[in-house]
Design a protein around this motif. Structure first.
Motif, PDB file in Angstrom:
ATOM      1  N   ASN A   3      -6.698  24.084   5.036  1.00 15.18           N
ATOM      2  CA  ASN A   3      -8.070  24.323   4.171  1.00 15.18           C
ATOM      3  C   ASN A   3      -8.395  23.606   3.325  1.00 15.18           C
ATOM      4  OD1 ASN A   3      -8.196  26.910   6.171  1.00 15.18           O
ATOM      5  ND2 ASN A   3      -5.844  27.342   4.914  1.00 15.18           N
ATOM      6  N   ALA A   4      -7.972  23.086   2.835  1.00 16.09           N
ATOM      7  CA  ALA A   4      -8.097  21.685   2.259  1.00 16.09           C
ATOM      8  C   ALA A   4      -7.367  20.608   2.252  1.00 16.09           C
ATOM      9  CB  ALA A   4      -8.106  22.249   0.508  1.00 16.09           C
ATOM     10  N   PHE A   5      -7.404  19.474   1.581  1.00 19.14           N
ATOM     11  CA  PHE A   5      -7.173  18.254   2.440  1.00 19.14           C
ATOM     12  C   PHE A   5      -7.384  17.198   1.317  1.00 19.14           C
ATOM     13  CE2 PHE A   5      -6.051  14.133   4.654  1.00 19.14           C
ATOM     14  CZ  PHE A   5      -4.801  13.886   4.727  1.00 19.14           C
ATOM     15  N   LEU A   6      -6.212  16.057   0.763  1.00 20.67           N
ATOM     16  CA  LEU A   6      -6.600  15.324  -0.271  1.00 20.67           C
ATOM     17  C   LEU A   6      -5.477  14.198   0.223  1.00 20.67           C
ATOM     18  CD1 LEU A   6      -7.939  13.936  -2.741  1.00 20.67           C
ATOM     19  CD2 LEU A   6      -6.036  15.175  -3.735  1.00 20.67           C
ATOM     20  N   LEU A  47       0.264  -1.006   0.099  1.00 21.25           N
ATOM     21  CA  LEU A  47       0.093  -0.127  -0.264  1.00 21.25           C
ATOM     22  C   LEU A  47       0.822   1.241   0.017  1.00 21.25           C
ATOM     23  CD1 LEU A  47      -3.002   1.626   0.466  1.00 21.25           C
ATOM     24  CD2 LEU A  47      -1.850   1.266   2.961  1.00 21.25           C
ATOM     25  N   LEU A  48      -0.060   2.340  -0.915  1.00 21.41           N
ATOM     26  CA  LEU A  48       0.677   3.187  -0.535  1.00 21.41           C
ATOM     27  C   LEU A  48       0.077   4.466  -0.253  1.00 21.41           C
ATOM     28  CD1 LEU A  48       2.414   3.544  -3.851  1.00 21.41           C
ATOM     29  CD2 LEU A  48       3.913   3.149  -2.202  1.00 21.41           C
ATOM     30  N   VAL A  49       0.525   5.388   0.161  1.00 19.91           N
ATOM     31  CA  VAL A  49      -0.185   6.837   0.535  1.00 19.91           C
ATOM     32  C   VAL A  49       0.521   7.674   0.267  1.00 19.91           C
ATOM     33  CG1 VAL A  49      -2.001   7.406   2.335  1.00 19.91           C
ATOM     34  CG2 VAL A  49      -1.303   5.418   2.272  1.00 19.91           C
ATOM     35  N   SER A  50      -0.076   9.291   0.143  1.00 16.27           N
ATOM     36  CA  SER A  50       0.212  10.309  -0.263  1.00 16.27           C
ATOM     37  C   SER A  50      -0.675  11.344   0.115  1.00 16.27           C
ATOM     38  CB  SER A  50       0.901  10.388  -2.125  1.00 16.27           C
ATOM     39  OG  SER A  50       1.172  11.863  -2.226  1.00 16.27           O
ATOM     40  N   SER A  51      -1.249  12.120   0.583  1.00 12.82           N
ATOM     41  CA  SER A  51      -1.451  13.565   1.430  1.00 12.82           C
ATOM     42  C   SER A  51      -0.957  14.858   0.716  1.00 12.82           C
ATOM     43  CB  SER A  51      -2.269  13.031   2.668  1.00 12.82           C
ATOM     44  OG  SER A  51      -0.793  12.826   3.426  1.00 12.82           O
ATOM     45  N   PHE A  52      -1.574  15.513   0.662  1.00 17.52           N
ATOM     46  CA  PHE A  52      -1.482  16.983   1.011  1.00 17.52           C
ATOM     47  C   PHE A  52      -2.268  17.784   1.725  1.00 17.52           C
ATOM     48  CE2 PHE A  52      -1.031  21.314  -0.393  1.00 17.52           C
ATOM     49  CZ  PHE A  52       0.202  21.439  -0.390  1.00 17.52           C
ATOM     50  N   CYS A  53      -1.777  18.787   2.725  1.00 19.54           N
ATOM     51  CA  CYS A  53      -2.879  19.305   3.787  1.00 19.54           C
ATOM     52  C   CYS A  53      -2.223  20.968   3.173  1.00 19.54           C
ATOM     53  CB  CYS A  53      -2.502  19.211   4.798  1.00 19.54           C
ATOM     54  SG  CYS A  53      -3.293  20.242   6.444  1.00 19.54           S
ATOM     55  N   GLN A  54      -3.669  21.730   2.753  1.00 20.70           N
ATOM     56  CA  GLN A  54      -3.278  23.133   2.653  1.00 20.70           C
ATOM     57  C   GLN A  54      -3.431  24.084   3.674  1.00 20.70           C
ATOM     58  OE1 GLN A  54      -6.309  24.877   0.606  1.00 20.70           O
ATOM     59  NE2 GLN A  54      -4.908  27.037  -0.687  1.00 20.70           N
ATOM     60  N   PHE A  73       1.185   1.592 -10.894  1.00 15.72           N
ATOM     61  CA  PHE A  73       0.728   1.020  -8.884  1.00 15.72           C
ATOM     62  C   PHE A  73      -1.143   1.770 -10.070  1.00 15.72           C
ATOM     63  CE2 PHE A  73       0.834   5.406 -10.644  1.00 15.72           C
ATOM     64  CZ  PHE A  73       0.517   6.266 -10.536  1.00 15.72           C
ATOM     65  N   VAL A  74      -2.109   1.196  -8.851  1.00 15.91           N
ATOM     66  CA  VAL A  74      -3.155   1.194  -8.737  1.00 15.91           C
ATOM     67  C   VAL A  74      -4.084   1.982  -8.229  1.00 15.91           C
ATOM     68  CG1 VAL A  74      -5.929   0.316  -8.999  1.00 15.91           C
ATOM     69  CG2 VAL A  74      -3.829  -0.769 -10.185  1.00 15.91           C
ATOM     70  N   VAL A  75      -5.078   3.521  -8.243  1.00 20.51           N
ATOM     71  CA  VAL A  75      -5.611   4.662  -7.193  1.00 20.51           C
ATOM     72  C   VAL A  75      -6.341   3.189  -7.344  1.00 20.51           C
ATOM     73  CG1 VAL A  75      -5.917   6.461  -6.543  1.00 20.51           C
ATOM     74  CG2 VAL A  75      -4.205   5.717  -8.155  1.00 20.51           C
ATOM     75  N   MET A  76      -6.471   3.716  -5.802  1.00 20.77           N
ATOM     76  CA  MET A  76      -7.358   2.331  -4.524  1.00 20.77           C
ATOM     77  C   MET A  76      -8.979   3.488  -4.639  1.00 20.77           C
ATOM     78  SD  MET A  76      -6.525  -0.599  -5.471  1.00 20.77           S
ATOM     79  CE  MET A  76      -8.175  -1.228  -4.422  1.00 20.77           C
ATOM     80  N   GLU A  77      -8.316   4.776  -3.728  1.00 22.42           N
ATOM     81  CA  GLU A  77      -9.472   5.821  -3.344  1.00 22.42           C
ATOM     82  C   GLU A  77      -8.494   7.056  -3.236  1.00 22.42           C
ATOM     83  OE1 GLU A  77     -10.966   5.269   0.050  1.00 22.42           O
ATOM     84  OE2 GLU A  77     -10.225   4.925   0.952  1.00 22.42           O
ATOM     85  N   CYS A  78      -9.309   8.958  -3.528  1.00 24.46           N
ATOM     86  CA  CYS A  78      -8.826   9.291  -3.019  1.00 24.46           C
ATOM     87  C   CYS A  78      -9.817   9.954  -2.377  1.00 24.46           C
ATOM     88  CB  CYS A  78      -8.916   9.994  -4.793  1.00 24.46           C
ATOM     89  SG  CYS A  78      -6.474  10.329  -5.586  1.00 24.46           S
ATOM     90  N   ILE A  79      -9.572  11.013  -0.819  1.00 18.22           N
ATOM     91  CA  ILE A  79     -10.698  10.837  -0.565  1.00 18.22           C
ATOM     92  C   ILE A  79     -10.615  12.991   0.258  1.00 18.22           C
ATOM     93  CG2 ILE A  79     -11.544  10.761   2.325  1.00 18.22           C
ATOM     94  CD1 ILE A  79     -10.231   8.254   2.465  1.00 18.22           C
ATOM     95  N   ASP A  80     -11.056  13.659  -0.214  1.00 17.84           N
ATOM     96  CA  ASP A  80     -10.743  15.010  -0.162  1.00 17.84           C
ATOM     97  C   ASP A  80     -11.922  15.488   1.557  1.00 17.84           C
ATOM     98  OD1 ASP A  80     -13.332  14.788  -1.351  1.00 17.84           O
ATOM     99  OD2 ASP A  80     -12.576  16.624  -2.308  1.00 17.84           O
ATOM    100  N   ASN A  81     -11.984  14.985   2.481  1.00 20.36           N
ATOM    101  CA  ASN A  81     -12.853  15.128   3.333  1.00 20.36           C
ATOM    102  C   ASN A  81     -12.149  16.011   5.142  1.00 20.36           C
ATOM    103  OD1 ASN A  81     -14.250  13.135   3.126  1.00 20.36           O
ATOM    104  ND2 ASN A  81     -13.397  11.745   4.286  1.00 20.36           N
ATOM    105  N   PRO A  82     -12.889  17.233   5.007  1.00 19.41           N
ATOM    106  CA  PRO A  82     -12.107  17.798   5.897  1.00 19.41           C
ATOM    107  C   PRO A  82     -10.742  16.978   6.941  1.00 19.41           C
ATOM    108  CG  PRO A  82     -14.195  18.009   6.516  1.00 19.41           C
ATOM    109  CD  PRO A  82     -14.350  16.859   5.078  1.00 19.41           C
TER     110      PRO A  82
END
Length: 126
Positions: free
Chosen positions: A110-113, A60-67, A96-105
């Motif tokens: 201010n923005a998160f993905l 599993l790979l995870v990548s995230s970004f917080c504004q 790689f296969v992207v399983m999901e992208c979540i943009d929940n608070p």
């Protein structure tokens, strides 16, 4: 005369084939540039596409970004996928296969993905 010019051209071209360039870049930056170039060879597949190949899952790979600041750039799927490519390459994979992208608070953002993916080592030989 034409043969001489062609021979001279061939010798000139072959003489430069092993040339390496020295720069004053730090080794860390140079390694990152080389890795980023290698990561461009990593392919994103859909869950259906990956089934067509002999592919071994690497995890599993995870990548995230917080504004965190309104003046900073918003998170983008493109930049997260680029990071997933880099992570796949570092894990020894080429797909790689992207399983999901979540943009929940997310607290403090201010923005998160966040995107989750599976890395694969894909074999293309029959």
């Amino acid at each position: 005369m034409k043969t001489f010019v062609l021979s001279l051209l061939a010798v000139s071209i072959s003489a430069c084939s092993g040339v390496k360039f020295q720069t004053n870049m730090s080794p860390d930056i140079n390694e990152h540039i080389q890795s980023a170039a290698s990561a461009d060879k990593v392919i994103e597949y859909s869950a259906e596409e990956i089934q067509r190949y002999r592919a071994d899952s690497l995890g599993l790979l995870v990548s995230s970004f917080c504004q965190s600041d309104l003046n900073s750039p918003k998170p983008s799927r493109y930049s997260l996928k680029q990071d997933l490519k880099y992570q796949t390459q570092k894990a020894g994979g080429n797909g790689f296969v992207v399983m999901e992208c979540i943009d929940n608070p997310y607290p403090g953002c201010n923005a998160f993905l966040e995107c989750r993916a599976l890395a694969y080592s894909v074999s293309y030989d029959g």
